[in-house]
Design an enzyme around this catalytic site. Structure first.
Site, PDB file in Angstrom:
ATOM      1  N   ASP A  31     -11.979 -37.731  10.474  1.00 49.37           N
ATOM      2  CA  ASP A  31     -11.257 -38.364   9.581  1.00 49.37           C
ATOM      3  C   ASP A  31     -11.753 -39.028   8.385  1.00 49.37           C
ATOM      4  O   ASP A  31     -11.742 -39.875   7.572  1.00 49.37           O
ATOM      5  CB  ASP A  31     -10.556 -40.258  10.089  1.00 49.37           C
ATOM      6  N   HIS A  33     -11.564 -37.986   5.745  1.00 47.81           N
ATOM      7  CA  HIS A  33     -10.311 -37.404   4.529  1.00 47.81           C
ATOM      8  C   HIS A  33     -10.911 -37.020   3.256  1.00 47.81           C
ATOM      9  O   HIS A  33     -10.284 -38.444   2.391  1.00 47.81           O
ATOM     10  CB  HIS A  33      -9.088 -38.853   4.573  1.00 47.81           C
ATOM     11  N   ASP A  71      -8.665 -34.136  10.612  1.00 48.36           N
ATOM     12  CA  ASP A  71      -8.646 -34.810   9.179  1.00 48.36           C
ATOM     13  C   ASP A  71     -10.068 -34.628   8.140  1.00 48.36           C
ATOM     14  O   ASP A  71      -9.693 -35.991   7.846  1.00 48.36           O
ATOM     15  CB  ASP A  71      -8.199 -36.135   9.459  1.00 48.36           C
ATOM     16  N   ASN A 138      -4.071 -34.039  12.060  1.00 47.71           N
ATOM     17  CA  ASN A 138      -2.573 -33.626  11.409  1.00 47.71           C
ATOM     18  C   ASN A 138      -2.360 -33.792   9.944  1.00 47.71           C
ATOM     19  O   ASN A 138      -1.151 -33.009   9.311  1.00 47.71           O
ATOM     20  CB  ASN A 138      -1.964 -34.699  11.520  1.00 47.71           C
ATOM     21  N   HIS A 139      -3.534 -34.094   9.229  1.00 52.37           N
ATOM     22  CA  HIS A 139      -3.458 -33.698   7.676  1.00 52.37           C
ATOM     23  C   HIS A 139      -4.075 -32.640   7.061  1.00 52.37           C
ATOM     24  O   HIS A 139      -3.264 -32.196   6.062  1.00 52.37           O
ATOM     25  CB  HIS A 139      -4.701 -35.053   6.969  1.00 52.37           C
TER      26      HIS A 139
END
Length: 170
Positions: A31, A33, A71, A138-139
């Site tokens: 994650d 991001h 992610d 999922n991103h």
């Protein structure tokens, strides 16, 4: 299934060549991001600074590889700025002459759905010293008619080993 890995140091110790460091060291990050708050002048660099800290720590601890658990990017189609910053960090920390002590035991053609179908550190045209293995989240999952993700760009540049991508049936 995910690729099966082992450390060559471990294999050497199993063959009677005992070594002090027969442990496989994996730094796991998830994650990240990258590109989050990219348009905010105060927070723009936050995700990239954190990503670079991951690789500083990996280098300091002498890890065998880095595993990115999804992610990596905040957006499914990251900006050019985000891609360039990501590539800069990966090149800075992952491309060097350090020998890689990992061996993929599973069928690489099944686990790495790219044109090259092998891990980047076994490519004789690249000096990968710190392998990075990544799966999408999922991103940043693959989309569109071509089923491509931003991770496909990094894998094609030989900066990451992208696994877990399903190829749609025709």
């Amino acid at each position: 299934p995910p690729p099966a890995l082992t450390s060559r140091r471990y294999l050497a110790s199993e063959m009677g060549e005992a070594q002090d460091n027969d442990v496989m060291r994996v730094l796991i990050a998830t994650d990240n991001h990258l590109g989050y708050m990219e348009n905010d002048p105060l927070r723009r660099e936050d995700s990239f600074e954190a990503f670079e800290e991951i690789f500083c720590e990996a280098k300091t601890r002498g890890v065998d590889c880095v595993l990115l658990g999804g992610d990596l990017f905040h957006e499914n189609k990251p900006s050019r700025y985000t891609l360039v910053r990501t590539i800069e960090i990966l090149r800075r920390y992952c491309l060097h002459d350090q020998p890689v002590q990992l061996q993929v035991l599973s069928d690489q053609t099944q686990n790495f759905a790219s044109l090259f179908q092998c891990v980047n550190y076994e490519d004789p045209n690249f000096n990968v010293g710190m392998p990075v293995f990544s799966i999408h989240g999922n991103h940043d999952d693959p989309v569109g008619a071509d089923n491509l993700a931003a991770l496909d760009i990094l894998a094609t540049c030989n900066l990451v080993n992208y696994f877990g991508k399903t190829v749609p049936a025709l």
